[in-house]
Scaffold this motif. Structure first.
Motif, mmCIF file in Angstrom:
data_model
loop_
_atom_site.group_PDB
_atom_site.id
_atom_site.type_symbol
_atom_site.label_atom_id
_atom_site.label_comp_id
_atom_site.label_asym_id
_atom_site.label_seq_id
_atom_site.Cartn_x
_atom_site.Cartn_y
_atom_site.Cartn_z
ATOM 1 N N TRP A 106 0.846 -1.196 0.000
ATOM 2 C CA TRP A 106 0.000 0.000 0.000
ATOM 3 C C TRP A 106 0.884 1.248 0.000
ATOM 4 C CZ3 TRP A 106 -5.117 0.118 -0.774
ATOM 5 C CH2 TRP A 106 -5.797 1.320 -0.552
ATOM 6 N N LYS A 107 0.458 2.251 -0.722
ATOM 7 C CA LYS A 107 1.210 3.504 -0.798
ATOM 8 C C LYS A 107 1.384 4.107 0.593
ATOM 9 C CE LYS A 107 0.986 8.097 -2.953
ATOM 10 N NZ LYS A 107 0.148 9.011 -3.782
ATOM 11 N N GLN A 108 2.616 4.523 0.893
ATOM 12 C CA GLN A 108 2.918 5.087 2.206
ATOM 13 C C GLN A 108 3.131 6.600 2.131
ATOM 14 O OE1 GLN A 108 3.203 3.043 5.336
ATOM 15 N NE2 GLN A 108 1.875 2.074 3.806
ATOM 16 N N LYS A 137 7.028 18.235 6.743
ATOM 17 C CA LYS A 137 7.874 17.618 7.762
ATOM 18 C C LYS A 137 7.841 16.101 7.603
ATOM 19 C CE LYS A 137 4.233 17.551 11.309
ATOM 20 N NZ LYS A 137 3.842 18.009 12.665
ATOM 21 N N LYS A 138 8.959 15.466 7.887
ATOM 22 C CA LYS A 138 9.074 14.014 7.772
ATOM 23 C C LYS A 138 8.304 13.359 8.921
ATOM 24 C CE LYS A 138 11.081 10.541 5.541
ATOM 25 N NZ LYS A 138 12.535 10.318 5.530
ATOM 26 N N ILE A 139 7.554 12.318 8.598
ATOM 27 C CA ILE A 139 6.769 11.606 9.610
ATOM 28 C C ILE A 139 7.036 10.113 9.497
ATOM 29 C CG2 ILE A 139 4.927 13.342 9.671
ATOM 30 C CD1 ILE A 139 3.285 11.477 7.836
ATOM 31 N N ASP A 140 6.636 9.380 10.512
ATOM 32 C CA ASP A 140 6.696 7.924 10.417
ATOM 33 C C ASP A 140 5.718 7.469 9.336
ATOM 34 O OD1 ASP A 140 8.533 7.761 12.475
ATOM 35 O OD2 ASP A 140 6.975 7.603 14.021
ATOM 36 N N PRO A 141 6.076 6.448 8.575
ATOM 37 C CA PRO A 141 5.211 6.012 7.471
ATOM 38 C C PRO A 141 3.791 5.666 7.933
ATOM 39 C CG PRO A 141 7.349 4.937 7.350
ATOM 40 C CD PRO A 141 7.297 5.636 8.678
ATOM 41 N N VAL A 142 2.815 6.184 7.206
ATOM 42 C CA VAL A 142 1.407 5.849 7.446
ATOM 43 C C VAL A 142 0.759 5.586 6.096
ATOM 44 C CG1 VAL A 142 1.195 7.191 9.573
ATOM 45 C CG2 VAL A 142 0.731 8.288 7.373
ATOM 46 N N ASP A 143 -0.347 4.863 6.110
ATOM 47 C CA ASP A 143 -1.053 4.589 4.863
ATOM 48 C C ASP A 143 -1.530 5.884 4.223
ATOM 49 O OD1 ASP A 143 -0.679 1.908 5.153
ATOM 50 O OD2 ASP A 143 -2.705 1.476 5.878
ATOM 51 N N ASP A 144 -1.224 6.033 2.950
ATOM 52 C CA ASP A 144 -1.678 7.186 2.186
ATOM 53 C C ASP A 144 -2.948 6.798 1.434
ATOM 54 O OD1 ASP A 144 -1.762 9.690 1.101
ATOM 55 O OD2 ASP A 144 0.205 9.599 0.136
ATOM 56 N N GLU A 145 -3.514 7.720 0.710
ATOM 57 C CA GLU A 145 -4.702 7.420 -0.083
ATOM 58 C C GLU A 145 -4.298 6.720 -1.377
ATOM 59 O OE1 GLU A 145 -7.100 10.813 -0.806
ATOM 60 O OE2 GLU A 145 -7.411 11.280 1.314
ATOM 61 N N MET A 146 -5.078 5.725 -1.763
ATOM 62 C CA MET A 146 -4.923 5.076 -3.068
ATOM 63 C C MET A 146 -6.307 4.927 -3.672
ATOM 64 S SD MET A 146 -2.051 2.020 -2.819
ATOM 65 C CE MET A 146 -2.102 1.665 -4.582
ATOM 66 N N ASN A 147 -6.490 5.456 -4.873
ATOM 67 C CA ASN A 147 -7.776 5.253 -5.523
ATOM 68 C C ASN A 147 -7.797 3.880 -6.197
ATOM 69 O OD1 ASN A 147 -6.400 5.527 -8.007
ATOM 70 N ND2 ASN A 147 -6.866 7.716 -8.124
ATOM 71 N N ASP A 149 -8.060 3.004 -9.251
ATOM 72 C CA ASP A 149 -7.212 2.903 -10.436
ATOM 73 C C ASP A 149 -5.771 2.574 -10.042
ATOM 74 O OD1 ASP A 149 -7.058 3.193 -13.364
ATOM 75 O OD2 ASP A 149 -5.719 4.863 -12.921
ATOM 76 N N SER A 150 -5.278 3.218 -8.986
ATOM 77 C CA SER A 150 -3.920 2.939 -8.500
ATOM 78 C C SER A 150 -3.807 1.512 -7.977
ATOM 79 C CB SER A 150 -3.544 3.924 -7.396
ATOM 80 O OG SER A 150 -3.553 5.253 -7.878
ATOM 81 N N MET A 151 -4.859 1.044 -7.320
ATOM 82 C CA MET A 151 -4.856 -0.335 -6.815
ATOM 83 C C MET A 151 -4.759 -1.335 -7.966
ATOM 84 S SD MET A 151 -7.779 -0.420 -3.868
ATOM 85 C CE MET A 151 -8.338 1.115 -3.162
ATOM 86 N N ILE A 152 -5.540 -1.091 -9.013
ATOM 87 C CA ILE A 152 -5.540 -2.001 -10.162
ATOM 88 C C ILE A 152 -4.146 -2.066 -10.783
ATOM 89 C CG2 ILE A 152 -6.461 -2.377 -12.487
ATOM 90 C CD1 ILE A 152 -9.072 -1.005 -11.498
ATOM 91 N N LYS A 153 -3.525 -0.906 -10.969
ATOM 92 C CA LYS A 153 -2.182 -0.863 -11.565
ATOM 93 C C LYS A 153 -1.170 -1.605 -10.696
ATOM 94 C CE LYS A 153 -2.927 3.541 -13.955
ATOM 95 N NZ LYS A 153 -2.616 4.995 -13.977
ATOM 96 N N LYS A 154 -1.256 -1.421 -9.386
ATOM 97 C CA LYS A 154 -0.319 -2.078 -8.473
ATOM 98 C C LYS A 154 -0.540 -3.589 -8.457
ATOM 99 C CE LYS A 154 2.033 -0.178 -5.707
ATOM 100 N NZ LYS A 154 3.452 0.253 -5.651
ATOM 101 N N MET A 155 -1.799 -4.010 -8.438
ATOM 102 C CA MET A 155 -2.107 -5.446 -8.447
ATOM 103 C C MET A 155 -1.559 -6.106 -9.706
ATOM 104 S SD MET A 155 -3.798 -6.477 -5.715
ATOM 105 C CE MET A 155 -4.477 -8.005 -6.339
ATOM 106 N N GLU A 156 -1.710 -5.424 -10.832
ATOM 107 C CA GLU A 156 -1.233 -5.994 -12.097
ATOM 108 C C GLU A 156 0.293 -6.036 -12.135
ATOM 109 O OE1 GLU A 156 -1.866 -5.508 -16.926
ATOM 110 O OE2 GLU A 156 -2.484 -3.878 -15.594
ATOM 111 N N SER A 157 0.942 -4.953 -11.723
ATOM 112 C CA SER A 157 2.403 -4.884 -11.820
ATOM 113 C C SER A 157 3.094 -5.858 -10.867
ATOM 114 C CB SER A 157 2.888 -3.458 -11.546
ATOM 115 O OG SER A 157 2.627 -3.078 -10.209
ATOM 116 N N LYS A 158 2.461 -6.141 -9.735
ATOM 117 C CA LYS A 158 3.077 -7.020 -8.737
ATOM 118 C C LYS A 158 2.646 -8.482 -8.881
ATOM 119 C CE LYS A 158 5.399 -3.772 -6.748
ATOM 120 N NZ LYS A 158 6.880 -3.740 -6.830
ATOM 121 N N ASN A 159 1.732 -8.755 -9.805
ATOM 122 C CA ASN A 159 1.286 -10.137 -10.055
ATOM 123 C C ASN A 159 0.863 -10.858 -8.777
ATOM 124 O OD1 ASN A 159 1.752 -10.271 -12.938
ATOM 125 N ND2 ASN A 159 3.934 -10.237 -12.461
#
Length: 246
Positions: A106-108, A137-147, A149-159
């Motif tokens: 998931w996008k951080q 300011k730099k923060i500890d990683p937290v979940d960012d927003e993903m629409n 369309d971004s999920m579909i692209k990530k699912m496809e690219s990561k198989n």
């Protein structure tokens, strides 16, 4: 015990027939649908998401019942296709969201807006300008927003799934149709539900959703519960013809 022998499933739901609860048509029980979401990569899916998917599958079963048993007005059929696609696409989105988060894909978010410094308005070459400087300011990683369309692209690219890459363009198309839940988003005067939702889209929704839910990564042993969305040979041929037309 009331006699339902001469009633079709939808008839048992009609109030005039006064059929008791046990004698009425029922969708597949929630625990049965939940059972297909408890294996493989889905084993740790949150209970709330698993139940919401099960409820959605029950609703899709009811939509299928209407299409199978009722002689409906064409506009009503179109709206059933729309609701079917909205619901089915939401199931896929929920599964993709869970898989990306559980796989640490998931996008951080690493930076957070702290302040904005604005300049006074100034003039240059007869044009007016102003400057704004954004301070992060730099923060500890937290979940960012993903629409979606971004999920579909990530699912496809990561198989993550064994889905054929040819399936993803149809998921994207279904995602665009799902966005038609916003009635005011139209590009032209004929950009209406009547023209946007068709039988072939309904078939693609069934085909893609079945492929996702029965993916090898889920080690699904209870596929029989979702046979109602599985396309038969004739319907597969219609989908193949649709591919050839593109």
């Amino acid at each position: 015990m009331q006699n339902t022998e001469n009633l079709r499933p939808f008839g048992t739901l009609e109030k005039d027939n006064d059929i008791c609860y046990k004698g009425r048509w029922h969708p597949t029980a929630v625990p049965c649908f939940e059972s297909i979401l408890k294996e493989g990569l889905l084993s740790d899916m949150p209970k709330s998401l698993r139940k919401n998917i099960a409820y959605s599958l029950q609703y899709m079963q009811y939509l299928e019942l209407q299409l199978d048993e009722l002689n409906l007005h064409n506009v009503i059929i179109t709206m059933i296709y729309k609701n079917y696609i909205i619901t089915g696409t939401s199931i896929i989105e929920g599964i993709f969201c869970y898989l990306l988060k559980s796989s640490d894909l998931w996008k951080q978010k690493l930076w957070e807006l702290d302040s904005v410094i604005k300049s006074n308005e100034y003039k240059q070459n007869s044009m007016k300008y102003k400057l704004e400087t954004f301070i992060y300011k730099k923060i500890d990683p937290v979940d960012d927003e993903m629409n979606f369309d971004s999920m579909i692209k990530k699912m496809e690219s990561k198989n993550i799934l064994s889905l054929n890459h040819k399936a993803y363009p149809y998921i994207k198309k279904l995602k665009r149709l799902r966005n038609k839940v916003h009635l005011q988003i139209n590009e032209h005067e004929d950009d209406t539900d009547w023209f946007n939702f068709n039988y072939i889209d309904y078939l693609w929704m069934r085909y893609v959703l079945h492929k996702v839910l029965t993916d090898d990564a889920f080690k699904n042993k209870s596929g029989k519960y979702i046979d109602f969305i599985k396309c038969n040979h004739e319907e597969i041929e219609q989908l193949n013809n649709d591919i050839k037309r593109e």
